[in-house]
Design an enzyme around this catalytic site. Structure first.
Site, PDB file in Angstrom:
ATOM      1  N   ASN A  76     -10.687  27.201  10.651  1.00  0.00           N
ATOM      2  CA  ASN A  76     -10.391  27.554   9.257  1.00  0.00           C
ATOM      3  C   ASN A  76     -11.571  27.355   8.325  1.00  0.00           C
ATOM      4  O   ASN A  76     -11.524  27.751   7.186  1.00  0.00           O
ATOM      5  CB  ASN A  76      -9.196  26.732   8.752  1.00  0.00           C
ATOM      6  CG  ASN A  76      -9.444  25.244   8.838  1.00  0.00           C
ATOM      7  OD1 ASN A  76     -10.167  24.783   9.721  1.00  0.00           O
ATOM      8  ND2 ASN A  76      -8.861  24.486   7.939  1.00  0.00           N
ATOM      9  N   LYS A 134      -2.364  20.900   8.817  1.00  0.00           N
ATOM     10  CA  LYS A 134      -2.750  20.706   7.411  1.00  0.00           C
ATOM     11  C   LYS A 134      -2.501  22.009   6.668  1.00  0.00           C
ATOM     12  O   LYS A 134      -2.955  23.059   7.103  1.00  0.00           O
ATOM     13  CB  LYS A 134      -4.233  20.343   7.313  1.00  0.00           C
ATOM     14  CG  LYS A 134      -4.665  19.967   5.918  1.00  0.00           C
ATOM     15  CD  LYS A 134      -6.042  20.475   5.580  1.00  0.00           C
ATOM     16  CE  LYS A 134      -6.053  21.968   5.348  1.00  0.00           C
ATOM     17  NZ  LYS A 134      -7.325  22.505   4.881  1.00  0.00           N
ATOM     18  N   GLY A 188      -2.249 -10.904 -18.346  1.00  0.00           N
ATOM     19  CA  GLY A 188      -3.048 -11.914 -17.638  1.00  0.00           C
ATOM     20  C   GLY A 188      -3.920 -11.315 -16.544  1.00  0.00           C
ATOM     21  O   GLY A 188      -3.692 -10.216 -16.050  1.00  0.00           O
ATOM     22  N   ALA A 247      -4.873  33.475  27.100  1.00  0.00           N
ATOM     23  CA  ALA A 247      -5.385  32.110  27.120  1.00  0.00           C
ATOM     24  C   ALA A 247      -6.903  32.113  26.984  1.00  0.00           C
ATOM     25  O   ALA A 247      -7.575  33.036  27.438  1.00  0.00           O
ATOM     26  CB  ALA A 247      -4.964  31.419  28.410  1.00  0.00           C
ATOM     27  N   ARG A 272      -5.530 -16.568  -9.839  1.00  0.00           N
ATOM     28  CA  ARG A 272      -5.178 -17.170  -8.547  1.00  0.00           C
ATOM     29  C   ARG A 272      -5.131 -16.160  -7.408  1.00  0.00           C
ATOM     30  O   ARG A 272      -5.109 -16.516  -6.240  1.00  0.00           O
ATOM     31  CB  ARG A 272      -3.824 -17.899  -8.677  1.00  0.00           C
ATOM     32  CG  ARG A 272      -3.923 -19.180  -9.493  1.00  0.00           C
ATOM     33  CD  ARG A 272      -2.564 -19.666  -9.988  1.00  0.00           C
ATOM     34  NE  ARG A 272      -2.127 -18.964 -11.199  1.00  0.00           N
ATOM     35  CZ  ARG A 272      -1.034 -19.274 -11.890  1.00  0.00           C
ATOM     36  NH1 ARG A 272      -0.264 -20.272 -11.474  1.00  0.00           N
ATOM     37  NH2 ARG A 272      -0.697 -18.596 -12.971  1.00  0.00           N
ATOM     38  N   GLY A 329      -2.914 -17.144 -23.578  1.00  0.00           N
ATOM     39  CA  GLY A 329      -1.676 -17.807 -23.179  1.00  0.00           C
ATOM     40  C   GLY A 329      -0.436 -16.985 -23.503  1.00  0.00           C
ATOM     41  O   GLY A 329      -0.485 -16.026 -24.275  1.00  0.00           O
ATOM     42  N   ALA A 346      -1.074  25.227  24.314  1.00  0.00           N
ATOM     43  CA  ALA A 346      -1.817  23.969  24.280  1.00  0.00           C
ATOM     44  C   ALA A 346      -3.277  24.218  23.938  1.00  0.00           C
ATOM     45  O   ALA A 346      -3.875  25.187  24.393  1.00  0.00           O
ATOM     46  CB  ALA A 346      -1.711  23.282  25.634  1.00  0.00           C
ATOM     47  N   GLN A 381      -3.161  -7.183 -26.052  1.00  0.00           N
ATOM     48  CA  GLN A 381      -3.580  -8.575 -26.255  1.00  0.00           C
ATOM     49  C   GLN A 381      -5.016  -8.663 -25.735  1.00  0.00           C
ATOM     50  O   GLN A 381      -5.251  -8.896 -24.561  1.00  0.00           O
ATOM     51  CB  GLN A 381      -2.650  -9.530 -25.466  1.00  0.00           C
ATOM     52  CG  GLN A 381      -2.942 -10.995 -25.738  1.00  0.00           C
ATOM     53  CD  GLN A 381      -2.294 -11.923 -24.725  1.00  0.00           C
ATOM     54  OE1 GLN A 381      -1.799 -11.493 -23.682  1.00  0.00           O
ATOM     55  NE2 GLN A 381      -2.311 -13.210 -25.011  1.00  0.00           N
ATOM     56  N   ARG A 416      -0.592  16.490   8.004  1.00  0.00           N
ATOM     57  CA  ARG A 416      -1.336  16.175   6.778  1.00  0.00           C
ATOM     58  C   ARG A 416      -0.765  16.959   5.593  1.00  0.00           C
ATOM     59  O   ARG A 416       0.102  17.808   5.773  1.00  0.00           O
ATOM     60  CB  ARG A 416      -2.809  16.433   7.026  1.00  0.00           C
ATOM     61  CG  ARG A 416      -3.398  15.448   8.053  1.00  0.00           C
ATOM     62  CD  ARG A 416      -4.774  15.885   8.526  1.00  0.00           C
ATOM     63  NE  ARG A 416      -5.622  16.229   7.412  1.00  0.00           N
ATOM     64  CZ  ARG A 416      -6.653  17.078   7.481  1.00  0.00           C
ATOM     65  NH1 ARG A 416      -6.937  17.668   8.641  1.00  0.00           N
ATOM     66  NH2 ARG A 416      -7.374  17.345   6.421  1.00  0.00           N
TER      67      ARG A 416
HETATM   68  C1  UD1 Z   1       4.739 -19.464 -16.736  1.00  0.00           C
HETATM   69  C2  UD1 Z   1       5.395 -20.557 -17.577  1.00  0.00           C
HETATM   70  C3  UD1 Z   1       6.078 -21.553 -16.651  1.00  0.00           C
HETATM   71  C4  UD1 Z   1       7.074 -20.831 -15.770  1.00  0.00           C
HETATM   72  C5  UD1 Z   1       6.407 -19.696 -15.017  1.00  0.00           C
HETATM   73  C6  UD1 Z   1       7.462 -18.872 -14.301  1.00  0.00           C
HETATM   74  C7  UD1 Z   1       3.963 -20.756 -19.538  1.00  0.00           C
HETATM   75  C8  UD1 Z   1       2.961 -21.598 -20.253  1.00  0.00           C
HETATM   76  N1  UD1 Z   1       4.386 -21.214 -18.364  1.00  0.00           N
HETATM   77  O1  UD1 Z   1       3.718 -20.068 -15.946  1.00  0.00           O
HETATM   78  O2  UD1 Z   1       6.761 -22.526 -17.435  1.00  0.00           O
HETATM   79  O3  UD1 Z   1       7.661 -21.769 -14.853  1.00  0.00           O
HETATM   80  O4  UD1 Z   1       5.722 -18.819 -15.924  1.00  0.00           O
HETATM   81  O5  UD1 Z   1       6.886 -17.885 -13.488  1.00  0.00           O
HETATM   82  O6  UD1 Z   1       4.365 -19.740 -20.062  1.00  0.00           O
HETATM   83  N2  UD1 Z   1       0.257 -13.461 -19.715  1.00  0.00           N
HETATM   84  C9  UD1 Z   1      -0.090 -12.675 -20.783  1.00  0.00           C
HETATM   85  N3  UD1 Z   1      -1.023 -13.129 -21.660  1.00  0.00           N
HETATM   86  C10 UD1 Z   1      -1.605 -14.345 -21.523  1.00  0.00           C
HETATM   87  C11 UD1 Z   1      -1.230 -15.164 -20.434  1.00  0.00           C
HETATM   88  C12 UD1 Z   1      -0.285 -14.697 -19.545  1.00  0.00           C
HETATM   89  O7  UD1 Z   1       0.410 -11.563 -20.938  1.00  0.00           O
HETATM   90  O8  UD1 Z   1      -2.444 -14.687 -22.372  1.00  0.00           O
HETATM   91  C13 UD1 Z   1       1.252 -12.940 -18.738  1.00  0.00           C
HETATM   92  C14 UD1 Z   1       0.754 -12.931 -17.323  1.00  0.00           C
HETATM   93  O9  UD1 Z   1       0.127 -11.692 -17.020  1.00  0.00           O
HETATM   94  C15 UD1 Z   1       2.031 -13.103 -16.529  1.00  0.00           C
HETATM   95  C16 UD1 Z   1       2.936 -13.898 -17.470  1.00  0.00           C
HETATM   96  O10 UD1 Z   1       2.364 -13.779 -18.751  1.00  0.00           O
HETATM   97  O11 UD1 Z   1       2.629 -11.873 -16.213  1.00  0.00           O
HETATM   98  C17 UD1 Z   1       3.051 -15.362 -17.074  1.00  0.00           C
HETATM   99  O12 UD1 Z   1       1.750 -15.944 -17.092  1.00  0.00           O
HETATM  100  P1  UD1 Z   1       1.252 -16.882 -15.925  1.00  0.00           P
HETATM  101  O13 UD1 Z   1      -0.148 -17.255 -16.198  1.00  0.00           O
HETATM  102  O14 UD1 Z   1       1.550 -16.283 -14.612  1.00  0.00           O
HETATM  103  O15 UD1 Z   1       2.177 -18.145 -16.183  1.00  0.00           O
HETATM  104  P2  UD1 Z   1       2.627 -19.227 -15.105  1.00  0.00           P
HETATM  105  O16 UD1 Z   1       1.483 -20.127 -14.844  1.00  0.00           O
HETATM  106  O17 UD1 Z   1       3.252 -18.573 -13.959  1.00  0.00           O
HETATM  107 CA    CA Z   2       3.331 -16.497 -13.176  1.00  0.00          CA
END
Ligand code: UD1
Ligand code: CA
Length: 479
Positions: free
Chosen positions: A401, A366, A23, A438, A27, A91, A395, A86, A348
């Protein structure tokens, strides 16, 4: 549950762990992929991988990556896990659809979220064991949260029963369902066969137009496959980091837990809520950490040390019994036992401070070796230098260098005494036991046991000041 085989003892199920990490993290309003945001000093995904790799061998862990896949892969590749691409993120259900080929050889798959880094191996095992014991097609981990807003809610068939009817996402909750405090944590166990037999029934008919993995609960239920839920012992483990505020909250929890772990191992951390100590830091017993200290990255601190306030230590190795006075900054340094630093020393990368050596106020180092018992206590720059044992650096000493193009080395042998305000123009060697007067500018090698003076002689004009004052007085009375 073990499969019975014809010729041998029952076999344990082949279990994979898939971590959804494709994902974007809209947000967070960030140009960086969500799972690479850091808590406790390392990426979210690295925490989840570490927990997963304690439950199954790393080769059976798969990260499903998509958004900025190359960066994500590079950041965690050293863990020795597999990756599934992916390309389009449609989703959490879609994430599993694209992992079908990778997961097909397994009997069971545990699915984790790459953005929920507090999960422990014990809880993953609890989910696995419950799932296997119930012979379920799908088991979800749940938690009771004071404030469940934002999470999917778990609809159980009956209160106090394991069976789950459905998971309903926040945006689709009815007013009555909004009151449910049991949330879907985003961690699941699936029997691989029924998962992939029915996963194509997922649809995008929802407010986000995404394939929700959560819909598998109702889909599998409809075909009479057992879907159950098990509650996490500690609701804090399931927290996800979708927003900056949530990430900071998780970071604080991780760091406080880290301080508590350190204290259990014999380290005192005063005012732990003011200290920033990364998850993988090791510190020996009887070391005392004062308020507002940061210990970061790949750092190891010995026992019996004292790290006073406002010091920041990154990727460094500190021996036993070291005193770090307030306000020191260390990056890529090695400090041997019994050394004393600060206040306000800046070490460093490549600084190696010998046993019992002292580096004091406003001293910058360093790429140097400072030998056992040597001292550079005030206002000094030591770069690209090899300094022997028992050396005193006065001091204001500077190793010059850099000639604008190249860096050159200064060698100061054992027992040398460098007077204050010396400039040592590298490459230059000060022989064993020599003295540098010195304010000398040393451009040539100094033989052992000799004295080097590199400054003009002092001139004294007797009575000069008095005469000047008298002349001034005459001028003033005239005007
Ligand atoms: C999801 C759950 C929700 C749960 C919550 C807990 C779903 C629809 N909802 O919501 O019920 O309460 O987690 O934290 O699953 N990701 C992918 N590919 C995608 C979409 C997302 O790999 O296409 C990954 C994201 O990077 C993330 C994880 O899946 O690490 C969860 O996705 P996110 O969008 O954060 O789901 P939530 O809205 O938190
Ligand atoms: Ca999440």
């Amino acid at each position: 549950m073990p499969n019975a085989t014809k010729n041998g003892p029952p076999q344990s199920p082949r279990i994979a762990i898939a971590i959804m990490a494709a994902g974007k993290g809209t947000r967070l309003k960030s140009k960086h992929p969500k799972v690479l945001h850091e808590v406790g000093g390392k990426p979210l995904l690295a925490h989840v991988i570490a927990a997963a790799a304690k439950v199954v061998p790393a080769k059976d862990v798969y990260a499903i990556i998509g958004h900025e896949a190359d960066r994500v892969r590079e950041a965690v590749a050293h863990a020795g896990i597999g990756f599934v691409l992916q390309k389009e993120q449609r989703g959490t259900g879609h994430a599993l659809m694209v992992a079908r080929e990778a997961l097909a050889p397994y009997d069971q798959v545990i699915v984790l979220s790459g953005d929920a880094p507090l999960i422990t191996p014990q809880t993953i095992e609890k989910l696995r064991d419950f799932h296997l014991a119930k012979k379920a097609a799908m088991t979800l981990l749940t938690a009771q949260l004071e404030n469940p807003t934002g999470y999917g809610r778990v609809i159980r068939k009956k209160v106090d029963r394991d069976d789950v009817q459905a998971i309903v996402e926040q945006k689709s909750l009815s007013p009555a369902q909004k009151k449910i405090r049991e949330i879907n944590a985003g961690f699941y166990a699936f029997a691989v066969k029924p998962l992939f037999r029915h996963i194509d029934k997922l649809h995008t008919d929802n407010p986000h137009h995404e394939y929700y993995l959560t819909d598998m609960a109702a889909i599998l239920g409809k075909v009479k496959q057992p879907v159950v839920a098990v509650e996490a012992d500690d609701p804090y483990e399931v927290l996800g980091g979708n927003t900056r505020a949530e990430l900071v909250d998780i970071d604080q929890r991780l760091r406080l837990a880290k301080c508590r772990d350190l204290m259990a191992e014999g380290v005192t951390v005063f005012y732990p809520e003011t200290c920033v100590i990364d998850s993988d830091i090791e510190i020996g017993a009887d070391t005392v950490i004062e308020p507002f200290v940061q210990i970061l990255g790949n750092t190891r601190v010995g026992g019996d040390c004292r790290i006073r306030s406002y010091s920041v230590i990154l990727n460094s190795e500190i021996g036993d019994g070291v005193l770090i006075r307030p306000g020191c900054v260390l990056d890529g340094a090695r400090v041997k036992a019994g050394a004393v630093l600060g206040p306000y020393s800046h070490l460093r990368p490549g600084s190696e401070i010998g046993e019992g050596a002292h580096v004091g106020n406003f001293v910058e180092t360093k790429k140097i070796r400072l030998g056992k018992g040597s001292k550079a206590n005030h206002l000094t720059y030591l770069g690209d230098a090899e300094i022997g044992e028992g050396v005193n650096v006065g001091a204001g000493t500077i190793t010059c260098n850099y000639d604008g193009i190249h860096k050159h080395t200064t060698i100061i042998e054992d027992g040398v005494f460098i007077g204050s305000d010396a400039t040592l123009v590298a490459p230059v060697r000060i022989g064993k036991g020599a003295y540098v007067g010195a304010a000398s500018c040393v451009t040539d090698d100094v033989p052992a046991d000799s004295l080097a003076l590199g400054r003009s002689r002092q001139i004294v004009k007797e009575g000069w000041a008095k005469e000047k004052r008298e002349k001034m007085k005459v001028l003033k009375t005239k005007s």
